[in-house]
Design an enzyme around this catalytic site. Structure first.
Site, PDB file in Angstrom:
ATOM      1  N   SER A   1     -69.732 -33.623  38.351  1.00  8.96           N
ATOM      2  CA  SER A   1     -70.939 -32.995  37.808  1.00  8.96           C
ATOM      3  C   SER A   1     -70.684 -31.562  37.374  1.00  8.96           C
ATOM      4  O   SER A   1     -71.615 -30.886  36.920  1.00  8.96           O
ATOM      5  CB  SER A   1     -72.060 -33.037  38.841  1.00  8.96           C
TER       6      SER A   1
ATOM      7  N   ASP B   1     -67.351 -18.705  35.422  1.00 10.55           N
ATOM      8  CA  ASP B   1     -67.061 -20.135  35.380  1.00 10.55           C
ATOM      9  C   ASP B   1     -67.800 -20.837  34.245  1.00 10.55           C
ATOM     10  O   ASP B   1     -68.638 -21.718  34.476  1.00 10.55           O
ATOM     11  CB  ASP B   1     -67.417 -20.774  36.728  1.00 10.55           C
TER      12      ASP B   1
ATOM     13  N   HIS C   1     -63.372 -23.935  34.996  1.00  9.99           N
ATOM     14  CA  HIS C   1     -62.391 -24.682  35.777  1.00  9.99           C
ATOM     15  C   HIS C   1     -62.212 -26.100  35.246  1.00  9.99           C
ATOM     16  O   HIS C   1     -61.305 -26.817  35.692  1.00  9.99           O
ATOM     17  CB  HIS C   1     -62.767 -24.697  37.264  1.00  9.99           C
TER      18      HIS C   1
END
Length: 518
Positions: free
Chosen positions: A198, A115, A84
């Protein structure tokens, strides 16, 4: 002698306690030194990633974001981060190193399902520091492991958050119906309280190894969600193999297969309520002593291989490769005996075992054995190429952006992938009250099942033409809507962007001018 022994006992006890305390202090000191060395080394391999999305594409709006990445191969110039973060659309990106050097990044690979992804950079661009490579150790992740998240939490450069892994079998987090959601994998959870910025941070142990990848966080608690590194390690090795041979890796370098099913892991108690037989549970528990449940089909994506063959609630028993000849014979009969298969290798109770088979067999056949309402069924299915179900072209016309409905969006909306979706309504469509996320089915009485057919129908229309457009919305897809749009080819560019699978660049092609009005 007995009196002397009793008199010496307190001293001996005190001495023993002192030795124990000294040993504990030495262990704590060594652990602190280990963490200090690991953090010093890893911090020189963690970078700030700045991404500019130039077009709305596949659930992402155009805009700017800041995240984290870390070097996994400094020789070949590979940085790992989240999918993402890279996104699947056209982006420009750069990285800020520990010494504030800036280097340009090029998307190397973004996984179509999980991801994670990789950026590449030119190693010659790093001139004033030696980047440190962070080794990957997926097998080191376990419950109770003390970890540190080294990243750019909330945009703060090199923030270090601590925590202890609490679970390694959490379901993949769900972030909403109109955004990217991971599936068909376990996640690790830890109360490390990470936040925006993060994403893509390495979660390291005291040896300085990345054991999991930080992917998301909860807005209502301190929980953070980490992606296991088993599949990222496979993808990295395949990319490295091609790069070391002097080639240019594309998406096809990392083969990815799917049946179009979303599975979840359920405990045996719930499986019995779904119809799992007692003897099947006993056989699984006997073969897999530590197993506490099995995989269940939660959703079947329309238009995919499993649609019409498998159903929600089917309990997955096993998964096996088969030849096309065997698949032909199995169309009308079960490819297995009625009795449940025996042995550790027969059962498929983990996502990892399922993906190891599917990822190596795109375009080939597998036999899926499930239990539905207590009845065993064996279904032959051809594995689909997951990359072929991802959007690789975007059409920009009249200030709006359109592309094919990707597998991820199709899964969220329970629609067949490949249809035309409005990523950004812009000027031309918003004037007709057609919103973003609309799925276009027809333009000027011409069916538009894919982006190419939509382009042909649009190019046949003169500038200023008023034509009907039929579309559906994801939250009311069974209701077809009609709007009258005015074709705008004067003030906005009409272009198509196609992804070059080898270079990772998006190639722009200007559309031909509109025909003259009748």
């Amino acid at each position: 002698p007995s009196l002397e022994s009793s008199a010496l006992t307190p001293a001996v006890v005190a001495g023993g306690a002192a030795v124990v305390a000294l040993a504990a202090w030495a262990v704590r000191q060594k652990r602190a030194v280990d963490w200090e060395r690991a953090l010093e080394r890893v911090s020189h391999g963690v970078v700030v990633i700045r991404v500019s999305s130039v077009l709305a594409f596949d659930m992402n709006d155009r805009g700017f974001s800041v995240a984290t990445g870390f070097v996994v191969d400094r020789t070949l110039g590979i940085i790992m981060t989240n999918r993402h973060v890279i996104t699947t659309g056209p982006v420009t990106a750069d990285a800020v190193l520990f010494n504030n050097e800036e280097i340009e990044l090029t998307p190397l690979y973004a996984d179509p399902e999980h991801d994670f992804g990789f950026f590449s950079y030119n190693t010659a661009d790093v001139k004033f520091m030696r980047l440190q490579q962070v080794p990957l150790a997926p097998s080191a992740a376990r419950v109770g492991l003390e970890v540190r998240v080294v990243g750019n939490d909330a945009g703060e450069k090199i923030s270090i958050l601590s925590g202890t892994i609490a679970r390694v079998d959490r379901a993949a987090p769900s972030y909403g119906p109109h955004t990217y959601n991971d599936n068909n994998t376990f996640y690790c959870s830890c109360a490390s309280n990470t936040s925006g910025g993060s994403s893509g941070s390495p979660v390291i142990n005291s040896a300085g190894q990345a054991v999991v990848l930080n992917a998301g966080t909860s807005t209502k608690s301190a929980s953070s969600y980490y992606l296991p590194l088993d599949r990222p390690v496979r993808a990295l090795r395949l990319l490295q193999k091609v790069l070391r041979a002097g080639g240019q890796p594309g998406r096809s370098t990392v083969s990815r297969g799917t049946l179009g099913t979303i599975l979840v892991h359920r405990a045996f108690g719930e499986l019995r309520r779904l119809g799992l037989r007692r003897e099947t549970e006993a056989a699984v528990r006997s073969a897999l002593r530590r197993e506490t449940g099995m995989l269940v089909i939660d959703q079947v994506v329309p238009g995919c291989p499993a649609h019409g063959c498998l159903e929600s609630g089917d309990v997955l028993l096993s998964l096996h490769g088969m030849s096309e000849a065997q698949a032909t014979e199995a169309q009308a009969a079960s490819c297995y005996a009625a009795a449940a298969p025996r042995g550790r290798r027969q059962w498929c109770t983990t996502f990892l075992a399922m993906e190891e088979l599917l990822d190596d067999r795109p375009g080939q056949w597998v036999c899926v054995r499930v239990q539905r309402g207590g009845v065993d069924l064996s279904v032959p299915l051809r594995v689909a190429d997951l990359h072929a179900l991802s959007a690789t072209a975007v059409l920009e016309v009249g200030g709006c952006t359109l592309h094919m409905l990707s597998y991820q969006q199709a899964r969220n909306w329970n629609m067949p992938p490949g249809r035309v979706v409005v990523a950004f309504s812009g000027y031309m469509l918003s004037n007709a009250c057609v919103p973003s996320r609309a799925v276009v089915t027809e333009l000027n009485a011409v069916a538009t099942p894919d982006l190419d057919s939509f382009s042909r129908a649009l190019l046949a229309l003169p500038d200023g033409a008023r034509v009907p457009l039929k579309y559906q919305l994801p939250y009311s897809q069974h209701q077809e809507r009609v709007a009258v749009i005015t074709v705008e080819r004067t003030w906005f560019a009409a272009e198509r962007y196609d992804l070059d699978d080898i270079s990772g660049q998006w190639r722009c092609t200007k559309l031909p001018p509109p025909p003259p009005p009748p």
